[in-house]
Motif scaffolding. Sequence first.
Motif, PDB file in Angstrom:
ATOM      1  N   ASN A 111       0.851  -1.200   0.000  1.00 55.72           N
ATOM      2  CA  ASN A 111       0.000   0.000   0.000  1.00 55.72           C
ATOM      3  C   ASN A 111       0.880   1.241   0.000  1.00 55.72           C
ATOM      4  OD1 ASN A 111       0.889   0.517   2.667  1.00 55.72           O
ATOM      5  ND2 ASN A 111      -0.529  -1.100   3.325  1.00 55.72           N
ATOM      6  N   PRO A 112       0.254   2.376  -0.263  1.00 59.50           N
ATOM      7  CA  PRO A 112       1.041   3.605  -0.332  1.00 59.50           C
ATOM      8  C   PRO A 112       1.791   3.884   0.966  1.00 59.50           C
ATOM      9  CG  PRO A 112      -1.176   3.980  -1.134  1.00 59.50           C
ATOM     10  CD  PRO A 112      -1.159   2.605  -0.566  1.00 59.50           C
ATOM     11  N   GLN A 113       1.221   3.448   2.103  1.00 63.44           N
ATOM     12  CA  GLN A 113       1.889   3.714   3.372  1.00 63.44           C
ATOM     13  C   GLN A 113       3.250   3.021   3.433  1.00 63.44           C
ATOM     14  OE1 GLN A 113       0.775   6.003   5.421  1.00 63.44           O
ATOM     15  NE2 GLN A 113       2.738   5.752   6.476  1.00 63.44           N
ATOM     16  N   GLU A 114       3.259   1.750   2.977  1.00 64.93           N
ATOM     17  CA  GLU A 114       4.529   1.020   2.967  1.00 64.93           C
ATOM     18  C   GLU A 114       5.534   1.710   2.070  1.00 64.93           C
ATOM     19  OE1 GLU A 114       4.578  -3.083   1.891  1.00 64.93           O
ATOM     20  OE2 GLU A 114       3.497  -3.668   3.703  1.00 64.93           O
ATOM     21  N   TRP A 115       5.010   2.100   0.910  1.00 64.59           N
ATOM     22  CA  TRP A 115       5.864   2.793  -0.050  1.00 64.59           C
ATOM     23  C   TRP A 115       6.385   4.102   0.552  1.00 64.59           C
ATOM     24  CZ3 TRP A 115       9.191   3.163  -3.560  1.00 64.59           C
ATOM     25  CH2 TRP A 115       9.334   4.301  -4.347  1.00 64.59           C
ATOM     26  N   ASN A 117       6.737   4.831   3.780  1.00 70.43           N
ATOM     27  CA  ASN A 117       7.741   4.579   4.811  1.00 70.43           C
ATOM     28  C   ASN A 117       9.107   4.331   4.178  1.00 70.43           C
ATOM     29  OD1 ASN A 117       5.722   4.783   6.607  1.00 70.43           O
ATOM     30  ND2 ASN A 117       5.485   2.577   6.952  1.00 70.43           N
ATOM     31  N   TYR A 118       9.051   3.563   3.089  1.00 74.19           N
ATOM     32  CA  TYR A 118      10.293   3.235   2.405  1.00 74.19           C
ATOM     33  C   TYR A 118      10.894   4.497   1.776  1.00 74.19           C
ATOM     34  CZ  TYR A 118      13.357   0.859  -0.915  1.00 74.19           C
ATOM     35  OH  TYR A 118      14.431   0.437  -1.630  1.00 74.19           O
ATOM     36  N   SER A 119      10.024   5.237   1.097  1.00 74.01           N
ATOM     37  CA  SER A 119      10.553   6.401   0.385  1.00 74.01           C
ATOM     38  C   SER A 119      11.005   7.490   1.363  1.00 74.01           C
ATOM     39  CB  SER A 119       9.549   6.941  -0.624  1.00 74.01           C
ATOM     40  OG  SER A 119       8.652   7.781   0.009  1.00 74.01           O
ATOM     41  N   ARG A 120      10.428   7.494   2.554  1.00 68.35           N
ATOM     42  CA  ARG A 120      10.871   8.452   3.572  1.00 68.35           C
ATOM     43  C   ARG A 120      12.336   8.234   3.910  1.00 68.35           C
ATOM     44  NH1 ARG A 120       6.002   8.497   7.047  1.00 68.35           N
ATOM     45  NH2 ARG A 120       4.778  10.192   6.159  1.00 68.35           N
TER      46      ARG A 120
END
Length: 473
Positions: A111-115, A117-120
């Motif tokens: 989901n976008p949240q995982e993405w 967190n990663y992109s953060r």
Amino acid sequence: MKLGISTLPKKWLEEIINLAAECVVVVDCKGTVVYINSAYCEFLETTMEEALGKPVQEVIENTRMHMVAKNGQAEVAVVQPIKGSEMVANRYPLYIDNELVGAVGTVMFRNPQEWLNYSRKIQPLLKELKYYKTKFEKELKSKYRLEDLVGESPEFSEAKRLARRVSSSQSSILLSGESGTGKELFAHAIHQMSPRGHFPFVRVNCASIPENLLESELFGYEEGAFTGAKRGGKKGKFELAQHGTVLLDEIGDMSIHMQSKLLRVLQEKEVERVGGQAPVPVDVRIIAATHRNLEKMVQDGEFRQDLYYRLNVMKIEIPPLRERKEDIILVALKLLIKLEEKFNNQGIELSVEAAELLRNHAWPGNVRELENVLERAVNVLDGKIIRGAHLPLYLQDGNVRPSLAYTQLKSPEVMSHITKTSIQPLREIIASAEKEAIIEALRLTNGNKKLAAEMLKIGKTSLYDKCTSYNIK
Ligand SMILES: Nc1ncnc2c1ncn2[C@@H]1O[C@H](COP(=O)(O)OP(=O)(O)OP(=O)(O)O)[C@@H](O)[C@H]1O
Ligand SMILES: [Mg+2]
């Protein structure tokens, strides 16, 4: 006992797949789901029993797994909308013994949240990378154009004309001029106008780099050339400037030893990295600059004559500020615009008195000194007008005659920047100019009023009247 994947219990294999990728699906060449792990099932809100054996399109929305299983083309990190979220999927064809038997799909981010967190974690690194990249690229670009070189005096205009003319040639240029006259600016402008303008502009300050480092700075070094040498070696300034321009600043401060090495490069058009085996061909244009008198240094044996001739193919002499007095105010106003930006303080004006003090100073440090004086003034400013009192004392000692400003500051553009508030009524200006002229004429004629009147081309009576009204004895 022989170990390997075949000896691992089935439960282990499942868990290993779950750990390796959170969501995994495998289809055969017809696109039927032959394996799907529990995490994927959970995400799809289905069960293994339900999913296995079904065409993958019926299990996963927007899937392309059946296409990959057919065409054998991997699809990596593609966005796939599932259940209203944009997830990132990988689809690999599955080849066994060179035969396409199906496809394996994994989901990188569910989901976008995982993405997010990663992109953060990644974003700050990317930003940092971009910062250094642009900084590095900027460093290698020329920053000034000829239009940025302010000055209209005949000497300065001639220097600019010459710069424009020589920019298109390949020959070396020697820029000479006192400290702070703008040699570096000229070098930038020449590069920018030249056909090499789109290639790097690299400046080397020959005076500030220690002698033992200059060689590796200029020519680079190979890995392991000396202790502390970087892995993979390092390009020298000449290599960095490939097809562009190298400014050898303060060339007069280069040691005789380095001069010989430099001469070799100029003659052979190739550099040898420190600790390197083969020379590297370089195509650069050389601009050398110095405030020192190279001719005299050649005479005194401090500068190699052959190198001097190589560098001095074309010479541009930049006149000191005191020899182009008419440019002082123009330059000052240009510098003020820069300072207004720097201090975020718009609308700064020069009083006539301050302008006159600036004009009367000899400026041994040239434009750089003027820049410092103005910056100091802007710092101590209480309002918007730079007055005499805002200038350093050594400038204020000058003998000021404000009325002179009007004859010398003729350009309307200049006048519009000089503050109106310090301008006296015209009547008073004329009166004070008249008074000064009369005093000067009387001084020159030793007080002889008849001769003075003749010099001033006015009648004797008129002179007597004016002397009385101006209280001149
Ligand atoms: N004609 C000009 N118009 C506007 N600004 C100028 C001009 N000439 C020089 N400057 C400014 O004056 C400062 C000194 O210029 P520069 O560094 O080119 O001098 P230089 O001749 O290389 O001096 P040095 O010999 O001390 O290195 C710079 O900040 C530059 O922006
Ligand atoms: Mg310089």
